[in-house]
Design an enzyme around this catalytic site. Sequence first.
Site, PDB file in Angstrom:
ATOM      1  CB  CYS A   2     150.733 -27.939 -58.851  1.00 52.75           C
ATOM      2  SG  CYS A   2     150.152 -26.562 -59.843  1.00 52.75           S
ATOM      3  CD1 TRP A  75     145.967 -29.249 -64.828  1.00 55.56           C
ATOM      4  CD2 TRP A  75     145.062 -27.679 -63.497  1.00 55.56           C
ATOM      5  NE1 TRP A  75     144.675 -29.035 -65.239  1.00 55.56           N
ATOM      6  CE2 TRP A  75     144.092 -28.082 -64.447  1.00 55.56           C
ATOM      7  CE3 TRP A  75     144.710 -26.708 -62.572  1.00 55.56           C
ATOM      8  CZ2 TRP A  75     142.806 -27.551 -64.479  1.00 55.56           C
ATOM      9  CZ3 TRP A  75     143.440 -26.177 -62.609  1.00 55.56           C
ATOM     10  CH2 TRP A  75     142.503 -26.598 -63.550  1.00 55.56           C
ATOM     11  CG  ASN A 101     149.213 -28.419 -54.933  1.00 48.88           C
ATOM     12  OD1 ASN A 101     148.886 -29.324 -54.184  1.00 48.88           O
ATOM     13  ND2 ASN A 101     148.413 -27.967 -55.855  1.00 48.88           N
ATOM     14  CD  GLU A 489     133.087 -43.458 -65.132  1.00 53.12           C
ATOM     15  OE1 GLU A 489     132.662 -42.354 -64.801  1.00 53.12           O
ATOM     16  OE2 GLU A 489     134.294 -43.755 -65.108  1.00 53.12           O
ATOM     17  CE  LYS A 493     136.853 -42.587 -67.301  1.00 50.38           C
ATOM     18  NZ  LYS A 493     136.268 -42.340 -66.085  1.00 50.38           N
ATOM     19  CE  LYS A 611     143.705 -41.042 -61.057  1.00 52.17           C
ATOM     20  NZ  LYS A 611     142.432 -41.246 -61.727  1.00 52.17           N
TER      21      LYS A 611
HETATM   22  C1  G6P Z   1     139.226 -35.415 -61.574  1.00 57.51           C
HETATM   23  C2  G6P Z   1     139.682 -36.716 -62.196  1.00 57.51           C
HETATM   24  C3  G6P Z   1     138.502 -37.692 -62.262  1.00 57.51           C
HETATM   25  C4  G6P Z   1     137.914 -37.892 -60.881  1.00 57.51           C
HETATM   26  C5  G6P Z   1     137.521 -36.559 -60.239  1.00 57.51           C
HETATM   27  C6  G6P Z   1     137.184 -36.732 -58.774  1.00 57.51           C
HETATM   28  O1  G6P Z   1     138.342 -34.780 -62.431  1.00 57.51           O
HETATM   29  O2  G6P Z   1     140.204 -36.502 -63.490  1.00 57.51           O
HETATM   30  O3  G6P Z   1     138.962 -38.935 -62.759  1.00 57.51           O
HETATM   31  O4  G6P Z   1     136.784 -38.701 -60.973  1.00 57.51           O
HETATM   32  O5  G6P Z   1     138.625 -35.648 -60.298  1.00 57.51           O
HETATM   33  O6  G6P Z   1     138.342 -37.140 -58.102  1.00 57.51           O
HETATM   34  P1  G6P Z   1     138.384 -37.950 -56.761  1.00 57.51           P
HETATM   35  O7  G6P Z   1     139.848 -38.171 -56.521  1.00 57.51           O
HETATM   36  O8  G6P Z   1     137.757 -37.088 -55.711  1.00 57.51           O
HETATM   37  O9  G6P Z   1     137.641 -39.212 -56.957  1.00 57.51           O
END
Ligand code: G6P
Length: 616
Positions: A2, A75, A101, A489, A493, A611
């Site tokens: 959020c 979220w 949040n 990775e 993706k 994110k």
């Molecule tokens: C979320 C995001 C990912 C990221 C992960 C860890 O799942 O969607 O893209 O790799 O969190 O986030 P951080 O900010 O700790 O790298």
Amino acid sequence: MCGIVAYLGCREAYPILIRGLHRLEYRGYDSAGVAVLNDKGKLNIYKAVGKVANLEQLAMGQDCSGSLGIAHTRWATHGEPNEVNAHPHISQSGDLTMVHNGIIENAGALREQLIKKGFTFRSETDTEVLLQLIEYTQQKHNADLASAVRSALKKVIGAYAIAVIDRKEPGTIVTARKSSPLAIGLGEGNSEFFIASDASPIAGYTNKVVYLNDEEVAICRRGEDLQISTLGADKVDVRIKEIDLDVSMLDKGGFPHFMLKEIFDQPAVLKDCMRGRLLPAHRRIILSAVTEHREELLNAKRYVMVSCGTSWHAALIGKQLIEQFCRIPVEVAYASEFRYSDPVVGPGDVVFAISQSGETADTLSAVQMASERGAMVFGIVNAVGSSIARASDTGTYIHVGPEIGVASTKAFTGQTTVFAMLALAIGREKGTIGEDTYYEALSELEQIPDKISRILEKNDEIKALAQQYKDNKNFLYLGRGMNYPVALEGALKLKEISYIHAEGYPAAEMKHGPIALVDEDMPVVFLATHHNLYEKILSNMQEVVARKGRVLAIVSEGDTVVKQIAEHVIEVPRTPNFLCPLVSVIPLQLLAYHIAVAKGLDVDQPRNLAKSVTVE
Ligand code: G6P
């Protein structure tokens, strides 16, 4: 997750709030809402399911006037994403309104107590429980808003970043945080306030930012300086930081999606990441954290890496780099597992926390636990001033600029670049890397941005390939050694943005299970660049082809062998083994991107993801 935004000043709040919500939409986009207090003291609240654009549509032509307001992009945790559960929430009397949040873990018990006291609830959210608790406290003790917030928060277990307003105190926003991020921008004359989950909604208005610490409450009051106190009402000094956020980085810069822009950002931002640190002319890598903490880093018994998602994949590469160049044993743990495993960690250990956002709840808790047990914490973080950066003893920022696309791209290559510099710098100090290898490595690392640029020229070629693969239901990604984390990775993706099932695997392990899945409907992406296990991977590729699997291989320029075996190849410039992830991951980022676009999916905001994961 959020995102929260709030504004108090002399400008119209609504456009500032909406712009801020757009910038925070990466944190969640299940619903959005805004509350603005107009000059006549009327509070207008609008909420819409889905993205901020839906909210804007709803509010169009309505009264959104006023210079004080709060807003939220959600979220969902407690309660499905509908209008009732959307923030801002209103208290029983209708006087208090709040955005939140985080998660209030004891919301169930508090709700029961409040129901007994005559409160009724409209939503299923934990946020409404906290708000009613604030109102109850206010009524019971005839308290002002800030005192009621402080008292209520003492009864709460969980995480929160809140902004709350009271119609009875029309020139005030009270805000507080614990384990969820919160920044307060100080505008004109120090009595204009921009409150947000991170500094991105604030950038462009002011560069003076205050980051609240856990369990601090701030009062933003018209015509007054910011006041901060603890939950116990003890005054806290206001610590103003100057931020340097490039606003142009927050736009798509002509690209159709943030993700594509961020993939194309990589050559430039990796140069930023290395600037002032990799000094080939002086034949040195200088990282201040290594200089300042030389003894702890060199004499550590072992290193432990904690992270989540893509950052965890970067940690797997970091492990190989550090073990190769520094001969220090490294363990890699998912932060979410580490924190509940009663880990054997303490003085003499260095715990590396790898995080793009610097706010991931599990990683932050792992860091706090490691610190409490006496380990030194080294942050490898992108977001400057974030919670993990502040909770670390030392660290190296990756400096790749804000990453907004939910699928991480440039943060991964930034983290990998920092690990390469770190391994070389520590190895050099420790004497575990020979002079020639060291100098050659510096020059190779310096060439990486240009090599990535050359791969990006293949964008159209990869786009065409995506058309051929977009309808497949499953993918296998195989790699070995340094390319094994790249396989993980690449698969991640694809899963994240195209919703295609994909598995990453160490290529030789395929024989112990996944090979049973291989048939003509199963594309297998091989990381087959010229690195130390190239010959081995050729055998694995033959095994797949023998079972009619379709092979798409990432190979080094000039490779003629794989071309004979694979259905398609994508060439990348040759690099030494230790740097191969930095080139081999680029085509996989583009492939996932183009497959998702070809499927008509929302690349930057894929379903169910956010994110920055600030909940457990
Ligand atoms: C979320 C995001 C990912 C990221 C992960 C860890 O799942 O969607 O893209 O790799 O969190 O986030 P951080 O900010 O700790 O790298």
